[in-house]
Design a protein around this motif. Structure first.
Motif, mmCIF file in Angstrom:
data_model
loop_
_atom_site.group_PDB
_atom_site.id
_atom_site.type_symbol
_atom_site.label_atom_id
_atom_site.label_comp_id
_atom_site.label_asym_id
_atom_site.label_seq_id
_atom_site.Cartn_x
_atom_site.Cartn_y
_atom_site.Cartn_z
ATOM 1 N N SER A 162 -8.965 -40.136 -51.656
ATOM 2 C CA SER A 162 -8.015 -39.130 -52.127
ATOM 3 C C SER A 162 -8.775 -37.976 -52.767
ATOM 4 C CB SER A 162 -7.054 -39.751 -53.147
ATOM 5 O OG SER A 162 -6.353 -40.841 -52.564
ATOM 6 N N THR A 163 -8.498 -36.762 -52.306
ATOM 7 C CA THR A 163 -9.175 -35.574 -52.792
ATOM 8 C C THR A 163 -8.826 -35.313 -54.253
ATOM 9 O OG1 THR A 163 -9.123 -34.639 -50.577
ATOM 10 C CG2 THR A 163 -9.519 -33.113 -52.381
ATOM 11 N N THR A 164 -9.859 -35.009 -55.036
ATOM 12 C CA THR A 164 -9.693 -34.702 -56.461
ATOM 13 C C THR A 164 -10.507 -33.460 -56.787
ATOM 14 O OG1 THR A 164 -11.641 -35.975 -57.105
ATOM 15 C CG2 THR A 164 -9.547 -37.162 -57.022
ATOM 16 N N GLY A 165 -10.691 -33.191 -58.048
ATOM 17 C CA GLY A 165 -11.628 -32.158 -58.472
ATOM 18 C C GLY A 165 -13.038 -32.693 -58.323
ATOM 19 N N GLN A 166 -13.991 -31.864 -58.664
ATOM 20 C CA GLN A 166 -15.396 -32.238 -58.526
ATOM 21 C C GLN A 166 -15.801 -33.289 -59.562
ATOM 22 O OE1 GLN A 166 -18.099 -29.062 -59.340
ATOM 23 N NE2 GLN A 166 -19.719 -29.958 -58.118
ATOM 24 N N ASN A 167 -16.492 -34.324 -59.121
ATOM 25 C CA ASN A 167 -17.081 -35.378 -59.955
ATOM 26 C C ASN A 167 -16.068 -36.145 -60.814
ATOM 27 O OD1 ASN A 167 -19.534 -34.518 -58.926
ATOM 28 N ND2 ASN A 167 -19.952 -33.196 -60.665
ATOM 29 N N PRO A 168 -15.116 -36.838 -60.186
ATOM 30 C CA PRO A 168 -14.194 -37.671 -60.957
ATOM 31 C C PRO A 168 -14.911 -38.942 -61.426
ATOM 32 C CG PRO A 168 -13.788 -37.997 -58.634
ATOM 33 C CD PRO A 168 -14.848 -36.935 -58.752
#
Length: 110
Positions: free
Chosen positions: A33-39
């Motif tokens: 699942s796409t998130t912000g950078q560096n979850p």
């Protein structure tokens, strides 16, 4: 057979959902699942396990929230707020409904 759903963040732009089958001893990737950078840090809400929080451990620093769907994948981000500093490495949802986010040098509660 017992299956366990495992959510894993890291230094990428997605949170991965894995399924572990304890009888077969197998681990399979279900979704990314796409998130912000560096979850890099993820945690579930203390009373509503369908809500997931993730820090974005980067220069801008952020906290995002998602719904966890039935299959373990995530909805697009429900919300995002600045962590107020560089590289938030830890977050903990509180029973008050707030989330404490820790940057290396400052701490904030949202």
């Amino acid at each position: 057979m017992v299956n366990f759903t495992i959510l894993a963040g890291g230094y990428s732009t997605f949170i991965a959902t894995y399924l572990f089958n304890s009888d077969a001893g197998t681990l399979s990737l279900v979704s990314q699942s796409t998130t912000g950078q560096n979850p890099s840090w993820i945690d579930l809400h203390p009373t509503n396990k369908s809500i997931l929080y993730a820090t974005n451990e980067n220069t801008d620093g952020a906290l995002q929230s998602f719904f966890v769907k039935q299959d373990g994948s995530l909805t697009p981000a429900l919300g995002q707020t600045s962590s107020g500093g560089n590289g938030p490495a830890f977050a903990v949802p509180l029973s008050t409904g707030e989330v404490a986010v820790m940057n290396p040098r400052i701490g904030r509660t949202y």
